[in-house]
Design an enzyme around this catalytic site. Structure first.
Site, PDB file in Angstrom:
ATOM      1  CE  LYS A   9      33.622 -22.306  17.653  1.00  0.00           C
ATOM      2  NZ  LYS A   9      32.170 -22.329  17.317  1.00  0.00           N
ATOM      3  CG  ASP A  70      40.757 -35.368  19.587  1.00  0.00           C
ATOM      4  OD1 ASP A  70      39.920 -34.548  19.994  1.00  0.00           O
ATOM      5  OD2 ASP A  70      40.605 -36.591  19.682  1.00  0.00           O
ATOM      6  CE1 TYR A 156      38.772 -37.132  33.146  1.00  0.00           C
ATOM      7  CE2 TYR A 156      39.295 -36.080  31.052  1.00  0.00           C
ATOM      8  CZ  TYR A 156      38.444 -36.850  31.823  1.00  0.00           C
ATOM      9  OH  TYR A 156      37.277 -37.337  31.292  1.00  0.00           O
ATOM     10  CG  ASP A 157      45.699 -30.195  33.675  1.00  0.00           C
ATOM     11  OD1 ASP A 157      45.960 -31.198  32.975  1.00  0.00           O
ATOM     12  OD2 ASP A 157      45.849 -29.027  33.272  1.00  0.00           O
TER      13      ASP A 157
END
Length: 202
Positions: A9, A70, A156-157
């Site tokens: 989602k 994941d 975290y880009d």
């Protein structure tokens, strides 16, 4: 396989999967399209365990093959944290800015050569019949910046500088990121393992 269900989602992940599958003429549906389905509690201790939990649940509830991701960031100076807790590192509420702030605080004073990290992605495919699930892993090596940089991407880009680049993933265009990301590498492995996804780009 001209349609896949991605068991997420997360709008950022969903968008990346759409972009990655689009050249192959594969329609992507996600759990955003199935709001009635319950969230799966990620009780696994590894990326693979959590990916499989999510894929099996989606396949069982929809009766369709499902792919679950994941993923997270593994930082060497933090003994592998946040790892499987990446999405909720700063608390139970998923808050990208709070997570990034916590990482920067924990790395305060750590010199550049010790800020090595990698984005890791595990993809699991589960089938509604008795076929064995497929699990593949991809990783993108890099380092953690000293401050948030860039407005693209998610998670975290804004902190992650891939090896061979001077800027963060959040400073890249989507096509550039999707060519080198941990998710893209895992998807390449998945296409090799699953012939139905191994078509040629259109």
């Amino acid at each position: 396989m001209n349609e896949v269900i991605i068991a997420t989602k997360n709008e950022g992940k969903a968008r990346e999967f759409v972009q990655m599958f689009e050249p192959y003429g594969i329609v992507v549906k996600t759990l955003i399209d199935y709001p009635e389905l319950p969230d799966v509690e990620e009780t696994g201790e590894t990326f693979a365990e959590n990916a499989l939990l999510k894929a099996e649940s989606a396949a069982r509830l929809t009766g369709r093959p499902a792919i679950a991701d994941d993923s997270g960031i593994v930082i060497d100076a933090l003994d592998g944290r946040p790892g499987v807790y990446s999405a909720r590192y700063a608390g139970l509420e998923k808050d990208d800015k709070a997570n990034n702030r916590k990482v920067l605080e924990e790395l305060d004073g750590v010199e550049e050569e010790k800020r090595s990290a990698r984005f890791t992605c595990v993809l699991a495919v589960s089938f509604p019949d008795n076929r064995e699930p497929i699990i593949v892993e991809g990783a993108c090596e890099g380092r953690i910046a000293y401050e948030d940089q860039g407005v693209n991407g998610f998670g975290y880009d804004p902190l992650f500088i891939p090896d061979g680049f001077d800027g963060t993933m959040a400073q890249m265009k989507a096509a550039e990121k999707n060519a080198i990301s941990h998710r893209a590498i895992a998807l390449q492995k998945l296409r090799a393992a699953l012939p139905e996804l191994a078509g040629e780009p259109k």
